[in-house]
Design a protein around this motif. Sequence first.
Motif, PDB file in Angstrom:
ATOM      1  N   GLN A  32       8.062 -19.431   3.957  1.00 23.61           N
ATOM      2  CA  GLN A  32       6.606 -18.915   3.535  1.00 23.61           C
ATOM      3  C   GLN A  32       6.932 -17.224   2.616  1.00 23.61           C
ATOM      4  O   GLN A  32       6.474 -16.986   2.351  1.00 23.61           O
ATOM      5  N   ILE A  33       8.284 -16.440   3.808  1.00 29.15           N
ATOM      6  CA  ILE A  33       8.914 -15.626   3.134  1.00 29.15           C
ATOM      7  C   ILE A  33       9.485 -15.265   3.835  1.00 29.15           C
ATOM      8  O   ILE A  33      11.144 -15.697   4.008  1.00 29.15           O
ATOM      9  N   TYR A  34      10.661 -14.627   2.504  1.00 29.29           N
ATOM     10  CA  TYR A  34      12.061 -14.148   2.647  1.00 29.29           C
ATOM     11  C   TYR A  34      12.850 -12.881   1.594  1.00 29.29           C
ATOM     12  O   TYR A  34      11.967 -12.803   0.579  1.00 29.29           O
ATOM     13  N   ASP A  35      13.581 -12.790   1.969  1.00 33.91           N
ATOM     14  CA  ASP A  35      13.984 -11.153   1.053  1.00 33.91           C
ATOM     15  C   ASP A  35      14.276 -11.558  -0.220  1.00 33.91           C
ATOM     16  O   ASP A  35      16.016 -12.650  -0.669  1.00 33.91           O
TER      17      ASP A  35
ATOM     18  N   GLY B  58      15.852  -7.217  -1.889  1.00 37.13           N
ATOM     19  CA  GLY B  58      16.930  -7.120  -0.964  1.00 37.13           C
ATOM     20  C   GLY B  58      16.161  -5.028  -0.753  1.00 37.13           C
ATOM     21  O   GLY B  58      16.528  -4.640  -0.691  1.00 37.13           O
ATOM     22  N   ASN B  59      14.543  -5.234  -1.216  1.00 38.16           N
ATOM     23  CA  ASN B  59      13.717  -4.005  -1.390  1.00 38.16           C
ATOM     24  C   ASN B  59      12.722  -4.250   0.162  1.00 38.16           C
ATOM     25  O   ASN B  59      11.756  -5.419  -0.653  1.00 38.16           O
ATOM     26  N   LEU B  60      12.971  -3.866   1.319  1.00 38.70           N
ATOM     27  CA  LEU B  60      12.089  -4.304   2.105  1.00 38.70           C
ATOM     28  C   LEU B  60      10.275  -4.131   1.263  1.00 38.70           C
ATOM     29  O   LEU B  60       9.369  -4.875   1.754  1.00 38.70           O
ATOM     30  N   GLU B  61      10.074  -3.399   0.823  1.00 43.48           N
ATOM     31  CA  GLU B  61       8.939  -2.884  -0.116  1.00 43.48           C
ATOM     32  C   GLU B  61       8.251  -3.922  -0.873  1.00 43.48           C
ATOM     33  O   GLU B  61       6.972  -4.101  -0.986  1.00 43.48           O
TER      34      GLU B  61
ATOM     35  N   GLU C  34      20.121 -17.611   2.073  1.00 45.16           N
ATOM     36  CA  GLU C  34      19.401 -16.749   1.981  1.00 45.16           C
ATOM     37  C   GLU C  34      18.961 -16.601   3.808  1.00 45.16           C
ATOM     38  O   GLU C  34      19.149 -15.360   4.473  1.00 45.16           O
ATOM     39  N   PHE C  35      20.080 -17.898   4.442  1.00 44.80           N
ATOM     40  CA  PHE C  35      19.923 -17.634   5.637  1.00 44.80           C
ATOM     41  C   PHE C  35      20.796 -16.632   6.159  1.00 44.80           C
ATOM     42  O   PHE C  35      20.983 -16.275   7.169  1.00 44.80           O
TER      43      PHE C  35
ATOM     44  N   ILE D  36      17.798  -7.297   5.376  1.00 42.91           N
ATOM     45  CA  ILE D  36      16.177  -7.036   4.817  1.00 42.91           C
ATOM     46  C   ILE D  36      15.452  -7.712   5.797  1.00 42.91           C
ATOM     47  O   ILE D  36      14.338  -7.136   7.026  1.00 42.91           O
ATOM     48  N   PHE D  37      15.816  -9.065   6.158  1.00 42.23           N
ATOM     49  CA  PHE D  37      14.855  -9.317   6.095  1.00 42.23           C
ATOM     50  C   PHE D  37      15.693 -11.419   7.269  1.00 42.23           C
ATOM     51  O   PHE D  37      16.078 -11.587   6.518  1.00 42.23           O
TER      52      PHE D  37
END
Length: 175
Positions: free
Chosen positions: A116-119, A122-125, A143-144, A149-150
């Motif tokens: 649903q959501i992941y980085d 590399g930018n939090l924004e 990714e895990f 970032i997340f």
Amino acid sequence: MLKNKNVYLLPLLVLLFLSLVTTASTTIKTADAKSESSTQHLTVYIHSIETRDGQTTLTGDEIEWYEGAAADAVFAQREPESAAEIGGAPDGYYIVNDSDSLNTYTVAPDAKVAMQIYDHTGNLEELDINWNEPLTLKQFIHEFAKTDIFDLSGSPYHLTIKNGQIVSIVQQYTP
């Protein structure tokens, strides 16, 4: 002489409601996940993912995931003061994690992963929701491992286990 025929109706309705809540709570949390012949659904917080000798394993902390009316009922039972104050489970879901025990599961090499959501960048924004975005198992493992970032270990995951192996991993979005 009965003054009010409805005096027995309320306790009966309460018992019926509690029975439904109990049934709803056991649909996600199932028996032994290592059963070889059935399909099971579990919800976990993933503690680690490791690949050794071509075999991937996932170690997770099993939780109970509730949504909607079932979440409100469990929330009211476990946190009555907060439930009275805010009226129901925050954000429409409630998580119960009464055990710190970890279980390890084998992951099928072709397991499907939906995020649903992941980085992505590399930018939090730039972090944004992409509902049920498919990833390969290899991409998911990569990714895990990224936590700057997340941190994906903070999300619950719905697992489908068939014939003793995880065949599906679906990230649960939590606001």
